[in-house]
Design an enzyme around this catalytic site. Sequence first.
Site, mmCIF file in Angstrom:
data_model
loop_
_atom_site.group_PDB
_atom_site.id
_atom_site.type_symbol
_atom_site.label_atom_id
_atom_site.label_comp_id
_atom_site.label_asym_id
_atom_site.label_seq_id
_atom_site.Cartn_x
_atom_site.Cartn_y
_atom_site.Cartn_z
ATOM 1 N N GLU A 177 -34.796 22.994 7.039
ATOM 2 C CA GLU A 177 -34.257 22.995 8.388
ATOM 3 C C GLU A 177 -32.874 23.647 8.343
ATOM 4 O O GLU A 177 -32.167 23.538 7.342
ATOM 5 C CB GLU A 177 -34.098 21.563 8.919
ATOM 6 C CG GLU A 177 -35.397 20.787 9.092
ATOM 7 C CD GLU A 177 -36.134 21.123 10.376
ATOM 8 O OE1 GLU A 177 -35.567 21.849 11.223
ATOM 9 O OE2 GLU A 177 -37.275 20.683 10.521
ATOM 10 N N CYS A 178 -32.477 24.245 9.452
ATOM 11 C CA CYS A 178 -31.123 24.821 9.475
ATOM 12 C C CYS A 178 -30.072 23.729 9.635
ATOM 13 O O CYS A 178 -28.916 23.924 9.304
ATOM 14 C CB CYS A 178 -31.005 25.850 10.591
ATOM 15 S SG CYS A 178 -31.185 25.153 12.238
ATOM 16 N N GLY A 179 -30.498 22.570 10.132
ATOM 17 C CA GLY A 179 -29.558 21.459 10.251
ATOM 18 C C GLY A 179 -29.296 21.025 11.680
ATOM 19 O O GLY A 179 -28.715 19.976 11.906
#
Length: 224
Positions: free
Chosen positions: A219-221
């Site tokens: 995930e990118c966050g």
Amino acid sequence: MLDVETLAKKWENSDPFVILQNAANLGLNWTLAMSFSREDTVILHWLSQIWQPVDAFWLDTNLLFPETYAFQDKLRVQYPVNLRRIQPSFSLKEQAQHYGQELWKQDPHQCCHLRKVEPLFEALKGYGGWITGIRREQSPTRAHTPIIEWDNRHELYKLNPLARWSTEEVQNYAEENHVLVNPLHGKGYPSFGCYPCTRPVKPGESIRAGRWEGWDKFECGIHQ
Ligand code: SF4
């Protein structure tokens, strides 16, 4: 405060369009997160039938695919949308000066933090809720996504109206209703973000297998 657990249960089997209609009646100011995926444009298609102009934003990392940059221009023409462009505090040149050249090759966690996670705070400032296109089927990290939740980090509500839909349902809806679709989907990218960190998936691979290949990163966050 809304009782999000009760609402999530109540809306679990509702049609996503009905979920959006109900959310619109909650008296909150919502904004739609656009990554320009098929999911996002289907939601934009629905929202444009509920309120106009639709308030939306995109996180311009300065590293998106050319197809994505061209696509957002087309969306503005097709839909009544106020599409806010949110940029990182660091330009790519400044990032390279402070953190090293092509940070995504050395530390994609830090790069995503600077170019996506931090800018999201700016994008959500002053809003009562944000709407996303994430779905449970996309990855194990999204398997328990509720229809609505409280986003503790940003202190606002988060609505995921497509959470329980399958890829086929989204595809079929988009086709049958002539929803504009990012051409990247037709080039082997069921999921995409920045071009340095995304490759097309091979037959049989999972939807997000082309993201951050070689890294322990899924995930990118912004959805954690
Ligand atoms: S997806 Fe890659 S290039 Fe984009 S912000 Fe994250 S690490 Fe950087």
